[in-house]
Design an enzyme around this catalytic site. Structure first.
Site, mmCIF file in Angstrom:
data_model
loop_
_atom_site.group_PDB
_atom_site.id
_atom_site.type_symbol
_atom_site.label_atom_id
_atom_site.label_comp_id
_atom_site.label_asym_id
_atom_site.label_seq_id
_atom_site.Cartn_x
_atom_site.Cartn_y
_atom_site.Cartn_z
ATOM 1 N N GLU A 1 49.529 21.099 35.222
ATOM 2 C CA GLU A 1 50.357 22.170 34.604
ATOM 3 C C GLU A 1 51.002 23.094 34.236
ATOM 4 O OE1 GLU A 1 47.714 25.193 36.303
ATOM 5 O OE2 GLU A 1 46.583 26.196 33.633
ATOM 6 N N LYS B 1 43.651 24.979 26.567
ATOM 7 C CA LYS B 1 42.825 25.572 28.398
ATOM 8 C C LYS B 1 42.106 26.472 27.578
ATOM 9 C CE LYS B 1 43.640 27.368 33.058
ATOM 10 N NZ LYS B 1 44.739 27.832 33.465
ATOM 11 N N GLU C 1 47.128 35.225 32.774
ATOM 12 C CA GLU C 1 46.686 34.015 31.806
ATOM 13 C C GLU C 1 46.194 34.853 30.170
ATOM 14 O OE1 GLU C 1 45.685 29.789 32.065
ATOM 15 O OE2 GLU C 1 46.139 29.923 34.402
ATOM 16 N N ASN D 1 47.681 24.108 38.865
ATOM 17 C CA ASN D 1 48.647 25.560 39.835
ATOM 18 C C ASN D 1 47.807 26.325 40.139
ATOM 19 O OD1 ASN D 1 52.233 25.511 38.334
ATOM 20 N ND2 ASN D 1 50.540 24.997 37.457
ATOM 21 N N ASN E 1 47.644 27.194 26.765
ATOM 22 C CA ASN E 1 48.386 26.714 27.626
ATOM 23 C C ASN E 1 47.638 25.171 27.332
ATOM 24 O OD1 ASN E 1 48.529 26.037 30.063
ATOM 25 N ND2 ASN E 1 47.681 27.180 32.013
ATOM 26 N N CYS F 1 43.646 23.295 34.349
ATOM 27 C CA CYS F 1 43.310 24.000 35.681
ATOM 28 C C CYS F 1 41.956 24.538 36.357
ATOM 29 C CB CYS F 1 44.821 24.497 36.119
ATOM 30 S SG CYS F 1 45.021 26.099 37.817
HETATM 31 N N1 CDV Z 1 45.144 28.144 36.847
HETATM 32 C C1 CDV Z 1 44.525 28.366 37.653
HETATM 33 O O1 CDV Z 1 43.916 28.247 36.234
HETATM 34 N N2 CDV Z 1 44.726 28.664 38.240
HETATM 35 C C2 CDV Z 1 43.268 29.023 38.974
HETATM 36 C C3 CDV Z 1 43.331 29.892 39.276
HETATM 37 C C4 CDV Z 1 43.763 31.453 39.524
HETATM 38 C C5 CDV Z 1 42.035 30.470 40.878
HETATM 39 C C6 CDV Z 1 42.594 28.106 39.352
HETATM 40 O O2 CDV Z 1 41.093 28.211 39.204
HETATM 41 O O3 CDV Z 1 42.804 27.262 39.907
#
Ligand code: CDV
Length: 330
Positions: free
Chosen positions: A47, A127, A146, A197, A110, A172
């Site tokens: 990501e 996303k 975000e 991330n 995203n 993510c």
């Molecule tokens: N980049 C993300 O979506 N990170 C989230 C964190 C903030 C919990 C994740 O679900 O890994």
């Protein structure tokens, strides 16, 4: 004959705030060369793989925020990545911040794209589950904005018939939600590509911090097994601008087993030759959806966003015509 796809999961170590796009692209290209040498056909990057994870900062000037976004893909600074991959005959997927004029306004997503070995974009995902908050919260050690800088994706969870199989993408936080995998599972997805991330520290629930890698593996293995699909989870990790982020890059089979995993918290390629037919036995037995699912009992999943009281759930189920015995008639 087996339908095999050799995957390179290209984990990235931290990207510094002052690291330029060309510098990052050089790192990505080094991983592409390794992937080629190891016989890969498709390389999966994380990501927001072109910049630091900028939602960790509250920035008032929108122009400064927009500097982290791509207005075209490939653009002048990313063209080299596309050209190198095409020259090597490699496909890839990559996440980045996308700025686009759509429906008469500027929109920011995203995004992840899937690129074929000729350099054509053959799939795009924006996303859907955006974590974090939309206002500055100075009590946190770092922000997760975000919800401030990005819009909820508007492309749905699509699948793409490419690379000899049916592939899907998510990003993510999406990996924590069973609906993500199920919507693609219902389209017969055979491999889900996802980058992440994930900070080690979770400001609203620090008691979860020690469980980050466990939760990462748990959700991706469950998503894989319950939907008879490969899952390729790829981290950007290590200490990025003072914020440690989990690694845990792995390639998971439809059995739910992790068959390859990263050993470091830096730039690292892991590979696996994935048999895309491995999901068949699950899809035709325990997870034969057409035979065993009972969607009339799942209406709450789309009828409500947050939790509701059991009595309201019963009324909703009756109204939605699930054929339940009316309340009190047990
Ligand atoms: N980049 C993300 O979506 N990170 C989230 C964190 C903030 C919990 C994740 O679900 O890994």
């Amino acid at each position: 004959m087996a339908r095999c796809l050799t995957i390179g999961a290209a984990q990235l170590g931290p990207i510094a705030r002052d690291e330029s796009r060309p510098q990052v692209v050089e790192r990505l290209i080094a991983l592409l060369h390794q992937a080629k040498a190891q016989g890969c056909e498709l390389v999966v990057f994380p990501e927001l793989a072109l910049t630091t994870f900028f939602p960790r900062w509250y920035v008032e000037d929108q122009g400064d925020v927009d500097a982290w976004f791509e207005r075209e893909m490939p653009g002048p600074q990313t063209r080299r990545l596309f050209d190198t991959a095409a020259k090597l005959g490699l496909g890839f997927s990559i996440g980045y911040a996308e700025l686009v004029e759509e429906k008469g306004r500027t929109r920011r997503f995203n995004t992840a794209i899937l690129v074929d070995p000729q350099g054509n974009i053959v799939g795009k995902y924006r996303k859907i589950h955006l974590p974090g908050h939309d206002q500055h919260e100075p009590w946190r050690q770092f922000q997760h904005l975000e919800k401030r800088y990005l819009e909820t994706g508007n492309l749905g969870f699509r699948t793409f018939d490419v690379f000899g199989g049916r592939l899907g993408m998510c990003i993510c936080n999406d990996r924590r939600w069973p609906e993500t995998y199920r919507v693609m599972g219902l389209q017969g997805v055979e491999m889900v590509l996802l980058g992440y991330n994930t900070p080690v520290h979770n400001p609203p629930a620090p008691e979860h911090d020690a469980l980050g890698l466990h939760h990462n593996r748990l959700v991706m293995q469950a998503g894989a097994y319950q939907n008879a699909t490969w899952v390729v989870g790829v981290a950007k990790c290590g200490n990025e601008e003072g914020v440690p982020m989990i690694a845990g890059t792995q390639i998971i089979a439809p059995s739910g087993e992790t068959l390859a995993q990263a050993a470091t918290e830096g730039d690292e390629l892991i590979t696996y030759r994935c048999d895309l037919d491995l999901g068949r036995s699950y899809r035709s037995s325990v997870f034969d959806f057409a035979r065993h699912r009972e969607p009339q009992h799942y209406s709450l999943i789309t009828a409500t966003k947050g939790p509701i009281e059991p009595e309201e759930a019963q009324r909703l189920d009756e109204r939605l015509g699930s054929g339940l015995t009316p309340s009190g008639g047990a």
